[in-house]
Design an enzyme around this catalytic site. Structure first.
Site, PDB file in Angstrom:
ATOM      1  N   ARG A  47      -5.727 -18.262   5.558  1.00  0.00           N
ATOM      2  CA  ARG A  47      -6.439 -19.297   6.317  1.00  0.00           C
ATOM      3  C   ARG A  47      -7.918 -19.192   5.966  1.00  0.00           C
ATOM      4  O   ARG A  47      -8.625 -18.308   6.459  1.00  0.00           O
ATOM      5  CB  ARG A  47      -6.231 -19.108   7.820  1.00  0.00           C
ATOM      6  CG  ARG A  47      -6.907 -20.174   8.688  1.00  0.00           C
ATOM      7  CD  ARG A  47      -6.713 -19.842  10.162  1.00  0.00           C
ATOM      8  NE  ARG A  47      -7.246 -20.880  11.045  1.00  0.00           N
ATOM      9  CZ  ARG A  47      -8.518 -20.964  11.434  1.00  0.00           C
ATOM     10  NH1 ARG A  47      -9.409 -20.075  11.013  1.00  0.00           N
ATOM     11  NH2 ARG A  47      -8.909 -21.932  12.247  1.00  0.00           N
ATOM     12  N   SER A 116       1.436 -26.502  13.707  1.00  0.00           N
ATOM     13  CA  SER A 116       0.795 -26.292  14.996  1.00  0.00           C
ATOM     14  C   SER A 116       1.271 -27.332  16.006  1.00  0.00           C
ATOM     15  O   SER A 116       1.255 -28.529  15.724  1.00  0.00           O
ATOM     16  CB  SER A 116      -0.726 -26.407  14.849  1.00  0.00           C
ATOM     17  OG  SER A 116      -1.224 -25.419  13.978  1.00  0.00           O
ATOM     18  N   LYS A 146     -11.054 -19.615  17.766  1.00  0.00           N
ATOM     19  CA  LYS A 146     -11.132 -21.011  18.200  1.00  0.00           C
ATOM     20  C   LYS A 146     -11.409 -21.047  19.701  1.00  0.00           C
ATOM     21  O   LYS A 146     -10.509 -21.284  20.506  1.00  0.00           O
ATOM     22  CB  LYS A 146      -9.816 -21.742  17.902  1.00  0.00           C
ATOM     23  CG  LYS A 146      -9.590 -22.078  16.439  1.00  0.00           C
ATOM     24  CD  LYS A 146      -8.355 -22.966  16.316  1.00  0.00           C
ATOM     25  CE  LYS A 146      -8.173 -23.484  14.914  1.00  0.00           C
ATOM     26  NZ  LYS A 146      -7.022 -24.419  14.822  1.00  0.00           N
TER      27      LYS A 146
END
Length: 227
Positions: A47, A116, A146
């Site tokens: 990621r 997701s 996040k």
């Protein structure tokens, strides 16, 4: 709520799903992945939101053979075409990363595709119909990666598990993400997650191998991955 020995095998491996931090130092990253795999990590996602396409591709090409060597399932966030190009096992798609059904049609059945779902069971149903191999929910706890992410209560994981139960074998997996640490991993497994995606709690730990062992411990060996 861990799977029993009679549960359907999974399309995606149970246990610890490492997600890479934003490190430009590829050597450091490869060493950390080796440590995490030694501690029981079963899958890894590259990621790199802040990397250039060239940086991302270079790290993907370095990680793909290492993960094969270690027996770790390797996925790339956002970029399923890059996953095909470097010989990764799959890709993870968010809400803005293209249509999963289209990716499935173009990539074929061999590429593992996860997506997701945030806190949205309706979205999860649609993704399962489109051919998702796992559905991911979170943040289940406050996330430093996040901080503004929507929250997905732990109770949602059991509901998601029920959605996958009738999908046949191998069964799509339920993945939890967001603020997961060795300390709260057992709570997430008990709530119904097949796998936990961990970034900071794994790769920023003082001892990565030890953190991996603690995160992997709640998941039983009786849940089998079937590619």
């Amino acid at each position: 709520m861990n799977a029993s020995p009679s549960a359907a095998p999974l399309r995606f491996p149970a246990g610890l799903y490492g997600v890479t931090p934003e490190w430009d130092d590829t050597g450091r990253l490869l060493d950390a992945v080796r440590q995490a795999a030694a501690g029981g990590m079963t899958a890894l996602q590259l990621r790199r939101k802040n990397a250039s396409p060239a940086q991302r591709a270079a790290q993907a090409r370095a990680l793909a053979p290492l993960c094969r060597e270690l027996g770790v399932v390797f996925l790339i966030n956002d970029h399923w075409q890059l996953a095909l190009d470097v010989g990764a096992d799959g890709a993870h798609l968010g809400r803005d990363d293209g249509d999963l059904a289209q990716a499935r049609a173009q990539a074929g059945p061999g590429l593992i595709l996860g997506a997701s779902c945030y806190n949205d069971l309706t979205r999860a149903r649609g993704l399962l119909e489109a051919g998702a191999d796992y559905i991911a929910f979170g943040a289940v706890f406050p996330s430093s990666t996040k901080p503004q992410a929507v929250r997905a209560p732990l109770a949602l994981l059991g509901q998601a598990r029920a959605l996958t139960a009738d999908r046949g074998a191998p069964r799509p997996a339920v993945v939890a993400i967001g603020g997961i640490t060795p300390a709260n991993a057992p709570q997430v497994a008990q709530a119904g997650a097949d796998s936990i995606a961990v970034i900071t709690g794994l790769f920023e730990a003082p001892d990565i191998r030890q953190a991996a062992q603690a995160c992997a411990a709640p998941f039983t060996a009786s849940t089998h991955f079937q590619p």
